[in-house]
Design an enzyme around this catalytic site. Structure first.
Site, PDB file in Angstrom:
ATOM      1  N   ASP A   1       4.466  40.591 -22.882  1.00 46.25           N
ATOM      2  CA  ASP A   1       3.367  40.453 -21.935  1.00 46.25           C
ATOM      3  C   ASP A   1       3.926  40.540 -20.530  1.00 46.25           C
ATOM      4  O   ASP A   1       4.769  39.733 -20.135  1.00 46.25           O
ATOM      5  CB  ASP A   1       2.676  39.100 -22.168  1.00 46.25           C
ATOM      6  CG  ASP A   1       1.508  38.853 -21.225  1.00 46.25           C
ATOM      7  OD1 ASP A   1       1.195  39.729 -20.393  1.00 46.25           O
ATOM      8  OD2 ASP A   1       0.899  37.768 -21.317  1.00 46.25           O
TER       9      ASP A   1
ATOM     10  N   ASP B   1      -5.728  34.229 -20.478  1.00 44.95           N
ATOM     11  CA  ASP B   1      -4.635  33.535 -19.808  1.00 44.95           C
ATOM     12  C   ASP B   1      -5.159  32.286 -19.114  1.00 44.95           C
ATOM     13  O   ASP B   1      -5.974  32.372 -18.187  1.00 44.95           O
ATOM     14  CB  ASP B   1      -3.974  34.450 -18.776  1.00 44.95           C
ATOM     15  CG  ASP B   1      -3.207  35.582 -19.437  1.00 44.95           C
ATOM     16  OD1 ASP B   1      -2.328  35.301 -20.252  1.00 44.95           O
ATOM     17  OD2 ASP B   1      -3.509  36.757 -19.136  1.00 44.95           O
TER      18      ASP B   1
END
Length: 218
Positions: free
Chosen positions: A174, A34
């Site tokens: 997610d 990320d």
């Protein structure tokens, strides 16, 4: 069976190589990294150097989730660092088709993510051009958030849209994914699950966290 993709956002960065290798040994399908810039989302995380370090210590495919403004400026950097799948946000990419084509010219797979409040209609014109669509099930920026239950019907609608358009892209979710929410997301139509806290926060270890997720889907 859905793919399980641990997110290193929840890993111990002091032991990052070891943590990534534990996910690989534990049966993860790929690793998510990320990338946050403090502008598109309030948090700041990592850049290409960390992706490069993970690449040296992992044989799994790496997906790089770019939660940043102007992602097109940095695609080559993350591709060269070892990212295999580059995911950009629809909200940060005003010329989305051009950005997707740029990813493909770099020889990488292309993904597009949307935030919980972003309408699915914004994806209609790009579904047949991408390898993956990511429906965020939390507001992006921080790990450990609770799954937004109202995303389940949205996942169902997105799966129906993919089918209607004859697209072959994966549908990834997610945010707040664990043994209780994973089967709900898969039942709604997701076939790729990103999990951070439930994998790296498992008291019995990373492999146990991955195993619990897979067991919840059986």
């Amino acid at each position: 069976m859905a793919l399980v993709v641990p997110s290193v956002l929840s890993a111990d960065f002091g032991r990052l190589a070891e943590q990534v290798q534990a996910a690989e040994a534990g049966g993860a399908d790929r690793i998510q990294i990320d990338v946050m810039d403090g502008r598109f989302v309030p948090n700041i995380t990592v850049g290409p150097l960390v992706v490069e370090a993970i690449r040296r210590n992992c044989r799994l495919p790496l997906e790089v989730h770019l939660m940043i403004v102007e992602p097109e400026r940095y695609l080559a950097d993350f591709a060269n660092a070892g990212g295999d799948l580059l995911i950009v946000h629809q909200e940060a990419s005003p010329h989305l088709h051009r950005t997707v084509e740029q990813i493909k010219r770099l020889g990488k797979k292309a993904g597009v993510a949307i935030n919980p409040a972003t309408p699915l209609a914004t994806l209609q014109e790009i579904l047949n051009d991408v390898d993956l669509v990511l429906n965020m099930t939390v507001d992006p920026g921080f790990g450990g958030q609770d799954f937004i239950q109202s995303m389940l019907p949205k996942i169902e609608r997105l799966r129906a849209m993919i089918t209607q358009h004859g697209a072959s892209c994966d549908l990834e979710v997610d945010g707040g994914i664990h043994a209780e929410t994973a089967p709900l997301a898969v039942r709604a139509g997701a076939n790729v699950l990103v999990a951070g806290s439930s994998v790296y926060g498992d008291a019995e270890g990373v492999a146990a966290g991955i195993a619990r997720l897979r067991a919840s889907l059986s």
